[in-house]
Design an enzyme around this catalytic site. Structure first.
Site, short mmCIF file in Angstrom:
data_model
loop_
_atom_site.label_atom_id
_atom_site.label_comp_id
_atom_site.label_asym_id
_atom_site.label_seq_id
_atom_site.Cartn_x
_atom_site.Cartn_y
_atom_site.Cartn_z
N THR A 182 125.24 38.78 -59.15
CA THR A 182 125.08 40.22 -58.96
C THR A 182 125.90 40.94 -60.02
O THR A 182 126.56 40.29 -60.85
CB THR A 182 125.60 40.68 -57.59
OG1 THR A 182 127.01 40.60 -57.60
CG2 THR A 182 125.03 39.87 -56.45
N SER A 209 121.19 49.08 -55.97
CA SER A 209 122.25 49.47 -56.89
C SER A 209 122.78 50.86 -56.56
O SER A 209 123.96 51.15 -56.79
CB SER A 209 121.83 49.35 -58.34
OG SER A 209 120.52 49.71 -58.52
N ASP A 236 67.29 52.56 -43.60
CA ASP A 236 67.78 53.06 -42.32
C ASP A 236 66.76 53.97 -41.67
O ASP A 236 66.49 53.89 -40.47
CB ASP A 236 69.11 53.80 -42.52
CG ASP A 236 70.26 52.85 -42.80
OD1 ASP A 236 70.19 51.70 -42.34
OD2 ASP A 236 71.21 53.25 -43.48
N HIS A 253 80.98 48.94 -44.72
CA HIS A 253 81.56 50.29 -44.76
C HIS A 253 82.65 50.46 -43.70
O HIS A 253 82.96 51.57 -43.31
CB HIS A 253 80.46 51.32 -44.52
CG HIS A 253 79.30 51.18 -45.42
ND1 HIS A 253 79.42 51.27 -46.79
CD2 HIS A 253 77.99 50.91 -45.17
CE1 HIS A 253 78.23 51.07 -47.34
NE2 HIS A 253 77.35 50.84 -46.38
N GLY A 277 111.30 44.94 -60.18
CA GLY A 277 110.93 45.63 -61.42
C GLY A 277 111.42 47.06 -61.54
O GLY A 277 110.96 47.79 -62.41
N HIS A 319 77.10 51.60 -52.04
CA HIS A 319 76.48 50.28 -51.98
C HIS A 319 76.54 49.57 -53.32
O HIS A 319 75.70 48.73 -53.63
CB HIS A 319 75.03 50.40 -51.53
CG HIS A 319 74.90 51.08 -50.21
ND1 HIS A 319 74.66 52.43 -50.10
CD2 HIS A 319 75.02 50.61 -48.96
CE1 HIS A 319 74.63 52.76 -48.83
NE2 HIS A 319 74.85 51.68 -48.12
N PRO A 321 119.73 41.61 -63.78
CA PRO A 321 119.64 42.95 -64.37
C PRO A 321 120.80 43.86 -63.97
O PRO A 321 121.30 44.63 -64.80
CB PRO A 321 118.32 43.50 -63.83
CG PRO A 321 117.91 42.61 -62.71
CD PRO A 321 118.55 41.28 -62.96
N1 LIG Z 1 124.94 42.28 -52.12
C1 LIG Z 1 125.03 42.74 -53.36
N2 LIG Z 1 126.23 43.06 -53.86
C2 LIG Z 1 126.35 43.52 -55.13
N3 LIG Z 1 125.29 43.71 -55.95
C3 LIG Z 1 124.08 43.41 -55.49
C4 LIG Z 1 123.88 42.91 -54.19
N4 LIG Z 1 122.54 42.70 -54.03
C5 LIG Z 1 121.94 43.04 -55.20
N5 LIG Z 1 122.86 43.48 -56.07
C6 LIG Z 1 122.63 43.98 -57.42
O1 LIG Z 1 121.61 44.95 -57.39
C7 LIG Z 1 120.71 44.73 -58.45
C8 LIG Z 1 119.33 45.22 -58.10
O2 LIG Z 1 119.36 46.60 -57.95
P1 LIG Z 1 118.04 47.39 -57.57
O3 LIG Z 1 118.41 48.81 -57.32
O4 LIG Z 1 116.95 47.10 -58.53
O5 LIG Z 1 117.78 46.73 -56.17
P2 LIG Z 1 116.48 46.26 -55.38
O6 LIG Z 1 116.77 44.91 -54.84
O7 LIG Z 1 115.27 46.49 -56.19
O8 LIG Z 1 116.52 47.16 -54.15
P3 LIG Z 1 115.48 48.25 -53.68
O9 LIG Z 1 114.30 47.55 -53.18
O10 LIG Z 1 116.28 48.89 -52.60
O11 LIG Z 1 115.20 49.09 -54.89
C9 LIG Z 1 120.75 43.24 -58.67
O12 LIG Z 1 120.40 42.93 -60.00
C10 LIG Z 1 122.20 42.86 -58.34
O13 LIG Z 1 123.01 42.93 -59.48
#
Ligand SMILES: Nc1ncnc2c1ncn2[C@@H]1O[C@H](COP(=O)(O)OP(=O)(O)OP(=O)(O)O)[C@@H](O)[C@H]1O
Length: 592
Positions: free
Chosen positions: A505, A455, A118, A65, A410, A226, A569
């Site tokens: 990116t 992003s 207890d 606990h 994600g 428990h 993505p």
């Molecule tokens: N230095 C960078 N310059 C330009 N684009 C970037 C850079 N780093 C990541 N990215 C773009 O950002 C996208 C991810 O965006 P997202 O908002 O999901 O970011 P994240 O890494 O999950 O950040 P957070 O944890 O802040 O949400 C990537 O797929 C890529 O295209």
């Protein structure tokens, strides 16, 4: 096939002693009696029975606990905690060792949770200690409100309300009260508190197989700590509904377990059962306060949220409500060195929220912006392009999240979705669409307000740079100006984010698009065709990221094999909005 529950332990038989070793290394104010494995006592490092001039307060019971009760040893709370094996009451000799180690001339209060083992072990230890000349009182805590009255011999179980009783007793002892008075305060406190819990999973004992008693989509109400079955198994419900049920049950006039009625002052404890995220506990705490105030007419004076009395790795929480007059509040607020008592929960509550500070100088965005009554031709086209781009991003939400789930955290689709939906809303209400530069600036402001994530900041930088570029000349924005603005945006994103072409990116969609746009315009194509052709470059640029190694963003943590299975993505999102905008502009021009 049944598997042993996964745990980061050594021999299941050693979990309690090894826990104690780690605990006293962590908190220098604690030490233990050198009697392993039979004697498992955690005690204050700053006292000895020979010279201790306050009432000693001891609590104990089966382990599993944690932090109860050893984490509550310290000046102002428990003098010692007696630890049994997992879910097993400590034996008489061990309890006696604890009593002998800390009890001085003023005697000792034993706080015992109401379980047969207890009661018997602590009861017999009390008798033995008395025969040795110790002055001992016992208070039994049975705060469980889940089961109907008259449950036979055992009675109501001792749950997390015990922690509040420990605090009241410990503070009374620290204030120098006599044993009789400390015991009276502890008994009074135990009569004012009620507890009930909800569990989403069954706990796993070290070295044992996890029970599959609780199927998916089900939860147990009125659980024990428990691993025993709860009072009822029901379908999973939102926490609001769960709390309404629990609070009603604790405060039921039918069972009359706690003497709490409308107008009373109370304290609330939301106790995680071992593997409930802090986020969920805080949600429960916030909602419980509102319900206690609005639905039950109670004044909530203090809220204690955290993991106080767990059930190994059980997911779920218990709620304890204690009536609290000024005297109880004073004991709960009193200072303690016990490492796991929440500091900072004392005194009068400050207002829960205050206004967000606004910048001293208003910016353009803060001034009353309005959507023009009449849109110019360019305004119409810009609106169509923004709308198509935003919708393309909205439609891609799940796909982007799925891609980001493989190579990031994600949430790329959700982050982009937040931005796109807000852009659509804000555009309808106030974007100055006849002024392209100011509109881009407002898109940046919308993005900055809601998106967050990588992003979010990237697109904020992107819009700022485009705005600055478009504003360089005071002339209206013509189609010839957009390519330069795009180039400036890409340069800014690259400058601040450090990424370049081939880094996997969103720039890998936008850089080829920008190059083709300039190229086609230089070759004499009309802007609309050039835009469309450049959007094809954006799409193939995004696709090509599948074959790139990541040199920016979260994807850099991911193995090459996984990266090779999906494109980036962010690049897919960029290509999608760029392409949608190009198609929308083309169709608008055709319609002119
Ligand atoms: N230095 C960078 N310059 C330009 N684009 C970037 C850079 N780093 C990541 N990215 C773009 O950002 C996208 C991810 O965006 P997202 O908002 O999901 O970011 P994240 O890494 O999950 O950040 P957070 O944890 O802040 O949400 C990537 O797929 C890529 O295209």
């Amino acid at each position: 096939m049944a598997f042993q529950g996964k745990k980061l332990i050594n021999d299941p038989n050693d979990v309690v002693t090894e826990y104690i070793e780690g605990l006293v290394e962590t908190y220098p104010g604690l030490q233990y009696l050198d009697g392993f494995p039979e004697v498992k006592i955690v005690l204050r490092a700053d006292i000895s029975s020979a010279s201790y001039d306050k009432v000693a307060v001891i609590c104990g019971g089966g382990s599993g606990h944690e932090p109860a009760h050893s984490g509550f040893v310290g000046d102002g709370m428990l003098t010692a905690a007696v630890c049994g094996d997992v879910f097993a009451s400590p034996p008489v000799d061990s309890i006696l060792s604890g009593i002998r180690a800390v009890t001085g001339s003023k005697g000792c209060l034993l706080i015992v949770t109401n379980y047969t083992g207890d009661r018997l072990n602590f009861g017999l230890a009390t008798e033995q200690a008395k025969s040795e000349g110790y002055n001992i009182e016992t208070v039994i805590v049975g705060d469980d409100c889940a089961l109907p009255p008259q449950r036979g011999l055992p009675g109501r179980r001792g749950l997390a309300g015990t922690i509040l009783v420990n605090k009241v007793a410990g503070a009374a002892a620290a204030a120098g009260l006599s044993l009789a008075d400390v015991a009276a305060e502890a008994k009074h406190a135990s009569e004012l508190v009620g507890t009930m819990g909800v569990a989403l999973s069954v706990c796993t004992r070290p070295g044992q197989v996890t029970s599959d008693r609780l199927g998916p989509g089900k939860m147990e109400l009125g659980l024990g700590i428990h691993g025993e079955p709860g009072a009822a198994v029901v379908d999973l419900q939102p926490v609001d509904a769960v709390l309404s049920h629990i609070l009603k049950q604790i405060l039921s006039k039918e069972t009359n377990y706690v003497p709490i009625s409308s107008g009373n002052r109370v304290v609330l404890m939301v106790n995680g059962l071992g593997s409930t995220p802090i986020m969920e506990l805080m949600i429960a705490a916030g909602k419980a306060v509102t319900k206690l105030q609005l639905e039950h007419g109670l004044a909530v004076e203090r809220v204690y949220t955290g993991s106080f009395m767990t059930s190994l790795d059980m997911a779920g929480f218990s709620v304890s409500i204690m009536r609290a007059d000024q005297a109880i509040l004073q004991r709960l607020d009193a200072q303690t060195m016990a490492p796991c008592w929440p500091i900072g929960v004392s005194g009068k509550l400050a207002p829960t929220k205050i206004p967000v500070p606004v910048p001293a100088h208003t910016t353009k965005s803060d001034e009353a912006l309005t959507r023009p009554k009449e849109l110019s031709v360019e305004g119409h086209i810009l609106e169509a392009a923004i709308e198509a781009a935003a919708k393309a991003v909205i439609d891609l939400k799940d796909t982007l999240n799925e891609l980001d789930g493989k190579v990031g955290d994600g949430d790329c689709g959700s982050t982009m979705f937040r931005g796109a939906t807000t852009i659509l809303e804000d555009m309808r209400s106030y974007y100055p669409l006849n002024d392209a530069a100011e509109t881009i600036n407002e898109i940046g402001a919308s993005v900055r307000r809601v998106m967050g994530g990588t992003s979010g900041i990237i697109y904020d930088i992107f819009c700022k740079a485009a705005y600055a570029n478009l504003k360089e000349s005071s002339q209206p924005v013509t189609s010839q100006k957009w390519p330069d603005a795009l180039e400036a945006s890409i340069a800014a994103v690259s400058k601040y984010g450090g990424a370049r072409a081939g880094y996997r990116t969103l720039l890998d969609a936008l850089i080829p698009a920008s190059a083709v746009l300039q190229e086609r315009l230089n070759a004499g194509d009309d802007p609309c065709t050039a835009f469309l052709l450049s959007s094809e470059a954006a799409l193939s640029g995004a696709d090509s990221t599948q074959h790139m190694q990541a040199q920016a963003g979260r994807s850099t943590y991911v193995s090459v094999d996984i990266l090779a299975s999906v494109p980036d993505p962010g690049a897919m999102a960029a290509a999608a909005w760029y392409r949608a905008a190009a198609l929308a502009v083309e169709s608008k021009y055709k319609g002119l």
